[in-house]
Design an enzyme around this catalytic site. Structure first.
Site, PDB file in Angstrom:
ATOM      1  CB  SER A 188      -0.903   0.005   1.234  1.00  0.00           C
ATOM      2  OG  SER A 188      -1.410   1.310   1.419  1.00  0.00           O
ATOM      3  CG  MET A 193      -8.417   7.222   1.625  1.00  0.00           C
ATOM      4  SD  MET A 193      -7.533   7.381   3.176  1.00  0.00           S
ATOM      5  CE  MET A 193      -6.848   5.730   3.329  1.00  0.00           C
ATOM      6  N   GLY A 205       1.095  -1.833   4.097  1.00  0.00           N
ATOM      7  CA  GLY A 205       1.696  -0.520   3.925  1.00  0.00           C
ATOM      8  C   GLY A 205       2.905  -0.395   4.830  1.00  0.00           C
ATOM      9  CB  SER A 206       3.126   0.170   8.490  1.00  0.00           C
ATOM     10  OG  SER A 206       2.018   1.025   8.455  1.00  0.00           O
ATOM     11  CG  MET A 228     -11.688  -2.670   4.350  1.00  0.00           C
ATOM     12  SD  MET A 228     -10.048  -2.244   3.716  1.00  0.00           S
ATOM     13  CE  MET A 228      -9.378  -1.232   5.045  1.00  0.00           C
ATOM     14  CG  MET A 254     -11.283   3.090   1.255  1.00  0.00           C
ATOM     15  SD  MET A 254      -9.787   3.110   2.239  1.00  0.00           S
ATOM     16  CE  MET A 254      -8.595   3.273   0.937  1.00  0.00           C
ATOM     17  CG  ASP A 280      -6.165  -2.702   2.854  1.00  0.00           C
ATOM     18  OD1 ASP A 280      -5.119  -2.398   3.448  1.00  0.00           O
ATOM     19  OD2 ASP A 280      -6.792  -1.911   2.118  1.00  0.00           O
ATOM     20  CG  HIS A 309      -9.132   0.026  -1.142  1.00  0.00           C
ATOM     21  ND1 HIS A 309      -8.620  -0.121   0.134  1.00  0.00           N
ATOM     22  CD2 HIS A 309     -10.488  -0.059  -0.999  1.00  0.00           C
ATOM     23  CE1 HIS A 309      -9.608  -0.270   1.002  1.00  0.00           C
ATOM     24  NE2 HIS A 309     -10.750  -0.235   0.338  1.00  0.00           N
ATOM     25  CG  ASP A 348      -5.081   2.442   0.403  1.00  0.00           C
ATOM     26  OD1 ASP A 348      -6.042   1.654   0.304  1.00  0.00           O
ATOM     27  OD2 ASP A 348      -3.978   2.120   0.878  1.00  0.00           O
ATOM     28  N   GLY A 396      -9.323   4.300   6.299  1.00  0.00           N
ATOM     29  CA  GLY A 396      -9.064   5.728   6.443  1.00  0.00           C
ATOM     30  C   GLY A 396      -7.613   6.049   6.752  1.00  0.00           C
ATOM     31  CG  HIS A 430      -3.698  -1.563  -1.813  1.00  0.00           C
ATOM     32  ND1 HIS A 430      -4.761  -2.355  -2.178  1.00  0.00           N
ATOM     33  CD2 HIS A 430      -4.174  -0.745  -0.839  1.00  0.00           C
ATOM     34  CE1 HIS A 430      -5.822  -2.031  -1.462  1.00  0.00           C
ATOM     35  NE2 HIS A 430      -5.492  -1.051  -0.636  1.00  0.00           N
ATOM     36  N   GLY A 438      -3.214  -3.463   8.905  1.00  0.00           N
ATOM     37  CA  GLY A 438      -2.495  -4.066  10.025  1.00  0.00           C
ATOM     38  C   GLY A 438      -1.873  -5.419   9.727  1.00  0.00           C
TER      39      GLY A 438
HETATM   40  C1  DX5 Z   1      -6.596   1.767   5.094  1.00  0.00           C
HETATM   41  C2  DX5 Z   1      -6.039   1.396   3.741  1.00  0.00           C
HETATM   42  C3  DX5 Z   1      -4.899   0.434   3.808  1.00  0.00           C
HETATM   43  C4  DX5 Z   1      -3.712   0.912   4.595  1.00  0.00           C
HETATM   44  C5  DX5 Z   1      -2.916  -0.257   5.055  1.00  0.00           C
HETATM   45  O1  DX5 Z   1      -7.729   2.537   4.929  1.00  0.00           O
HETATM   46  O2  DX5 Z   1      -7.039   0.810   2.937  1.00  0.00           O
HETATM   47  O3  DX5 Z   1      -4.521   0.018   2.509  1.00  0.00           O
HETATM   48  O4  DX5 Z   1      -2.894   1.776   3.875  1.00  0.00           O
HETATM   49  O5  DX5 Z   1      -1.844   0.205   5.803  1.00  0.00           O
HETATM   50  P1  DX5 Z   1      -1.155  -0.679   6.919  1.00  0.00           P
HETATM   51  O6  DX5 Z   1      -0.605  -1.901   6.256  1.00  0.00           O
HETATM   52  O7  DX5 Z   1      -0.079   0.226   7.430  1.00  0.00           O
HETATM   53  O8  DX5 Z   1      -2.199  -1.012   7.941  1.00  0.00           O
HETATM   54 ZN    ZN Z   2      -6.495  -0.200   0.991  1.00  0.00          ZN
END
Ligand code: DX5
Ligand code: ZN
Length: 215
Positions: free
Chosen positions: A7, A36, A196-197, A136, A67, A174, A65, A34, A141, A32, A176
């Site tokens: 992500s 928003m 992501g992280s 999710m 959102m 997706d 994705h 995101d 967010g 990925h 954590g």
């Molecule tokens: C949250 C996003 C995720 C997010 C995941 O709303 O849809 O894609 O970036 O990030 P991590 O892997 O850090 O939880």
């Molecule tokens: Zn996402």
């Protein structure tokens, strides 16, 4: 086969192309993205011009994705910008069947994301039309949130449902996702991991991707 979709939300946006090279060299399968809108989720991120720019610099699958509220208004533009997978949130679609058909008519892979509190049965009738379901595992967010433990049961229940319907559908998770919990997530039946992280904040991106695949 396990697929990894890093992500971009956790990457350095000032160095987007370099970040893409890192995940390409690291063996990622998708990117990925995101999107928003500050309405569906309490945050604003990136949109169509960024997808367009990324399409020019990578051949990785662009996993978009959305959102956003009323995604139907923008699906065509994301398709034109070069998205390969278009994922809408079930909660944002009043006429989900129509939205999925629209994505397929544009020649794209269709996916639907479910918020943590949304029941998998909301997708039962449209599952045969889908390429992927996104579970999710945090409230959408923000990046960097903790994995919600009941997500694992939800993945297991969804895999049971797709198997019983004889569907070979991808289950993406997706939020954590880390090297510590990826094993239980995959064992429950997910085969596409968004992180992501766990990828972009890792010292060694390639190692992080490999561990998410192999652990
Ligand atoms: C949250 C996003 C995720 C997010 C995941 O709303 O849809 O894609 O970036 O990030 P991590 O892997 O850090 O939880
Ligand atoms: Zn996402």
């Amino acid at each position: 086969m396990i697929k990894i979709s890093p992500s971009l939300l956790a990457c350095n946006f000032a160095r987007l192309e370099e970040e893409i090279r890192k995940i390409e060299e690291g063996g990622a399968h998708y990117v990925h993205i995101d999107v928003m809108d500050g309405h569906f989720v309490p945050n604003i991120s990136i949109g169509i011009p960024v997808v367009e720019a990324l399409r020019k610099v990578t051949s990785l699958t662009l996993d978009v994705h959305l959102m956003i509220t009323d995604p139907d208004r923008y699906i065509e533009e994301f398709a034109k910008a070069g998205a390969d997978i278009i994922c809408v949130q079930q909660e944002a679609c009043i006429h989900l069947d129509r939205t999925i058909r629209h994505i397929k008519e544009l020649g794209k892979k269709a996916a639907v994301a479910l918020n943590p509190s949304t029941n998998i049965h909301a997708l039962e009738y449209v599952l045969p039309m889908l390429d992927m379901v996104l579970i999710m595992s945090v409230n959408p967010g923000f990046g960097g949130q903790a994995y919600i433990p009941y997500s694992t049961d939800k993945i297991r229940a969804l895999r049971k449902m797709t198997d019983s319907m004889g569907l070979k559908i991808d289950i993406q998770v997706d939020g954590g996702v880390t090297v510590d919990n990826c094993h239980e997530i995959k064992a429950a039946g997910a085969n596409v991991l968004v992180a992501g992280s766990a990828i972009f904040k890792a010292k060694d991106v390639k190692k992080a991707i490999l561990q998410l695949i192999e652990y």
